[in-house]
Design a protein around this motif. Sequence first.
Motif, PDB file in Angstrom:
ATOM      1  N   VAL A  72       0.811  -1.220   0.000  1.00  0.00           N
ATOM      2  CA  VAL A  72       0.000   0.000   0.000  1.00  0.00           C
ATOM      3  C   VAL A  72       0.843   1.268   0.000  1.00  0.00           C
ATOM      4  CG1 VAL A  72      -1.997  -1.099   1.083  1.00  0.00           C
ATOM      5  CG2 VAL A  72      -0.275   0.017   2.515  1.00  0.00           C
ATOM      6  N   ASP A  73       2.149   1.150   0.230  1.00  0.00           N
ATOM      7  CA  ASP A  73       3.028   2.313   0.255  1.00  0.00           C
ATOM      8  C   ASP A  73       3.892   2.444  -0.993  1.00  0.00           C
ATOM      9  OD1 ASP A  73       2.189   2.953   2.857  1.00  0.00           O
ATOM     10  OD2 ASP A  73       3.642   1.557   3.713  1.00  0.00           O
ATOM     11  N   LEU A  74       3.836   1.468  -1.903  1.00  0.00           N
ATOM     12  CA  LEU A  74       4.724   1.479  -3.063  1.00  0.00           C
ATOM     13  C   LEU A  74       4.422   2.659  -3.981  1.00  0.00           C
ATOM     14  CD1 LEU A  74       4.882  -2.283  -4.076  1.00  0.00           C
ATOM     15  CD2 LEU A  74       6.592  -0.946  -2.836  1.00  0.00           C
ATOM     16  N   ARG A  75       5.510   3.353  -4.344  1.00  0.00           N
ATOM     17  CA  ARG A  75       5.448   4.460  -5.304  1.00  0.00           C
ATOM     18  C   ARG A  75       6.662   4.321  -6.207  1.00  0.00           C
ATOM     19  NH1 ARG A  75       6.097   9.567  -2.178  1.00  0.00           N
ATOM     20  NH2 ARG A  75       7.454   8.240  -0.991  1.00  0.00           N
ATOM     21  N   ALA A  76       6.505   4.679  -7.462  1.00  0.00           N
ATOM     22  CA  ALA A  76       7.639   4.578  -8.374  1.00  0.00           C
ATOM     23  C   ALA A  76       7.408   5.462  -9.592  1.00  0.00           C
ATOM     24  CB  ALA A  76       7.860   3.134  -8.810  1.00  0.00           C
ATOM     25  N   VAL A  77       8.522   5.835 -10.207  1.00  0.00           N
ATOM     26  CA  VAL A  77       8.499   6.540 -11.486  1.00  0.00           C
ATOM     27  C   VAL A  77       9.558   5.892 -12.370  1.00  0.00           C
ATOM     28  CG1 VAL A  77       8.896   8.732 -12.688  1.00  0.00           C
ATOM     29  CG2 VAL A  77       7.710   8.720 -10.466  1.00  0.00           C
ATOM     30  N   HIS A  78       9.168   5.581 -13.590  1.00  0.00           N
ATOM     31  CA  HIS A  78      10.049   4.968 -14.585  1.00  0.00           C
ATOM     32  C   HIS A  78      10.179   5.939 -15.751  1.00  0.00           C
ATOM     33  CE1 HIS A  78      10.843   2.428 -18.149  1.00  0.00           C
ATOM     34  NE2 HIS A  78      11.553   1.713 -17.318  1.00  0.00           N
ATOM     35  N   VAL A  79      11.416   6.287 -16.090  1.00  0.00           N
ATOM     36  CA  VAL A  79      11.708   7.220 -17.178  1.00  0.00           C
ATOM     37  C   VAL A  79      12.419   6.447 -18.283  1.00  0.00           C
ATOM     38  CG1 VAL A  79      12.911   9.347 -17.830  1.00  0.00           C
ATOM     39  CG2 VAL A  79      12.048   9.076 -15.479  1.00  0.00           C
ATOM     40  N   SER A  80      11.889   6.490 -19.481  1.00  0.00           N
ATOM     41  CA  SER A  80      12.574   5.918 -20.642  1.00  0.00           C
ATOM     42  C   SER A  80      13.065   7.063 -21.506  1.00  0.00           C
ATOM     43  CB  SER A  80      11.621   5.055 -21.470  1.00  0.00           C
ATOM     44  OG  SER A  80      11.265   3.905 -20.758  1.00  0.00           O
ATOM     45  N   GLY A  81      14.231   6.884 -22.102  1.00  0.00           N
ATOM     46  CA  GLY A  81      14.737   7.949 -22.946  1.00  0.00           C
ATOM     47  C   GLY A  81      16.087   7.616 -23.533  1.00  0.00           C
ATOM     48  N   ARG A  82      16.829   8.664 -23.825  1.00  0.00           N
ATOM     49  CA  ARG A  82      18.157   8.519 -24.419  1.00  0.00           C
ATOM     50  C   ARG A  82      19.173   9.265 -23.573  1.00  0.00           C
ATOM     51  NH1 ARG A  82      18.339   6.190 -29.272  1.00  0.00           N
ATOM     52  NH2 ARG A  82      16.378   5.849 -30.311  1.00  0.00           N
ATOM     53  N   LEU A  83      20.304   8.619 -23.359  1.00  0.00           N
ATOM     54  CA  LEU A  83      21.406   9.228 -22.623  1.00  0.00           C
ATOM     55  C   LEU A  83      22.362   9.894 -23.591  1.00  0.00           C
ATOM     56  CD1 LEU A  83      22.208   6.386 -20.100  1.00  0.00           C
ATOM     57  CD2 LEU A  83      21.637   8.729 -19.471  1.00  0.00           C
ATOM     58  N   GLN A  84      22.915  11.013 -23.167  1.00  0.00           N
ATOM     59  CA  GLN A  84      23.971  11.641 -23.959  1.00  0.00           C
ATOM     60  C   GLN A  84      25.003  12.240 -23.027  1.00  0.00           C
ATOM     61  OE1 GLN A  84      23.024  15.268 -26.186  1.00  0.00           O
ATOM     62  NE2 GLN A  84      20.999  15.204 -25.237  1.00  0.00           N
ATOM     63  N   VAL A  85      26.216  12.288 -23.511  1.00  0.00           N
ATOM     64  CA  VAL A  85      27.316  12.893 -22.760  1.00  0.00           C
ATOM     65  C   VAL A  85      27.128  14.403 -22.791  1.00  0.00           C
ATOM     66  CG1 VAL A  85      29.817  13.241 -22.694  1.00  0.00           C
ATOM     67  CG2 VAL A  85      28.879  10.977 -23.246  1.00  0.00           C
ATOM     68  N   VAL A  86      27.281  15.035 -21.625  1.00  0.00           N
ATOM     69  CA  VAL A  86      27.181  16.491 -21.527  1.00  0.00           C
ATOM     70  C   VAL A  86      28.558  17.070 -21.816  1.00  0.00           C
ATOM     71  CG1 VAL A  86      26.692  18.426 -19.974  1.00  0.00           C
ATOM     72  CG2 VAL A  86      25.307  16.331 -19.855  1.00  0.00           C
ATOM     73  N   ASP A  87      28.654  17.877 -22.866  1.00  0.00           N
ATOM     74  CA  ASP A  87      29.931  18.453 -23.282  1.00  0.00           C
ATOM     75  C   ASP A  87      30.168  19.860 -22.747  1.00  0.00           C
ATOM     76  OD1 ASP A  87      30.758  16.203 -24.777  1.00  0.00           O
ATOM     77  OD2 ASP A  87      29.524  16.846 -26.466  1.00  0.00           O
ATOM     78  N   ASP A  88      29.116  20.556 -22.387  1.00  0.00           N
ATOM     79  CA  ASP A  88      29.225  21.935 -21.927  1.00  0.00           C
ATOM     80  C   ASP A  88      29.896  21.982 -20.547  1.00  0.00           C
ATOM     81  OD1 ASP A  88      27.549  24.166 -20.172  1.00  0.00           O
ATOM     82  OD2 ASP A  88      28.202  24.886 -22.154  1.00  0.00           O
ATOM     83  N   ASP A  89      31.018  22.692 -20.448  1.00  0.00           N
ATOM     84  CA  ASP A  89      31.779  22.753 -19.188  1.00  0.00           C
ATOM     85  C   ASP A  89      30.956  23.298 -18.029  1.00  0.00           C
ATOM     86  OD1 ASP A  89      34.072  21.674 -20.301  1.00  0.00           O
ATOM     87  OD2 ASP A  89      34.936  23.631 -20.794  1.00  0.00           O
ATOM     88  N   ALA A  90      30.198  24.356 -18.254  1.00  0.00           N
ATOM     89  CA  ALA A  90      29.395  24.960 -17.186  1.00  0.00           C
ATOM     90  C   ALA A  90      28.318  23.991 -16.702  1.00  0.00           C
ATOM     91  CB  ALA A  90      28.775  26.273 -17.653  1.00  0.00           C
ATOM     92  N   ALA A  91      27.667  23.305 -17.622  1.00  0.00           N
ATOM     93  CA  ALA A  91      26.637  22.334 -17.252  1.00  0.00           C
ATOM     94  C   ALA A  91      27.244  21.169 -16.476  1.00  0.00           C
ATOM     95  CB  ALA A  91      25.906  21.830 -18.490  1.00  0.00           C
TER      96      ALA A  91
END
Length: 162
Positions: A72-91
């Motif tokens: 009765v307490d179970l909660r979840a979120v599943h995200v599907s998508g695409r991963l990418q390398v972050v190249d921006d130095d500030a980010a």
Amino acid sequence: MTEDEAWEFVARAHTGILTTLRADGAPVTLPMWFVVLGRAVYLSTPPRAAKLARVRRDPRAAFLVEAGRAWVDLRAVHVSGRLQVVDDDAARQQVRDLLDTKYAGFRLPPERLPAAVRAAYAERTVLRLDPQGRLLRWDNSRIRLAEPPAAPGPGSHSPTEH
């Protein structure tokens, strides 16, 4: 759980479960620390990690956070998508700073780690999971449960009593 509530739930979670794909399509699932910025999940990994090679070969990924022990307490979120390398130095720096803040109380001091582990984690590659499609989300605590049957009153008998 609304989409906004789902993203708040993900952002507050401690550990997420990341699934990437091997060259033969077999999934590899690992626990990961992460942060949420906007509606994207950010992670970091050593530049020689096998998961990074998998991501470069096939960026499809899934990410799951969950909470609760009783059904009765179970909660979840599943995200599907695409991963990418972050190249921006500030980010990259912003993500590293957010990860350092979020997990400061959970990391070992570097001097306690073996030299090889320190070296492996000295450099970090930042990844961003961009969601595709809708989030899968559930929150069993919102299910309206039936009331338990009333206990028999005084003087009543159960069907098995004689």
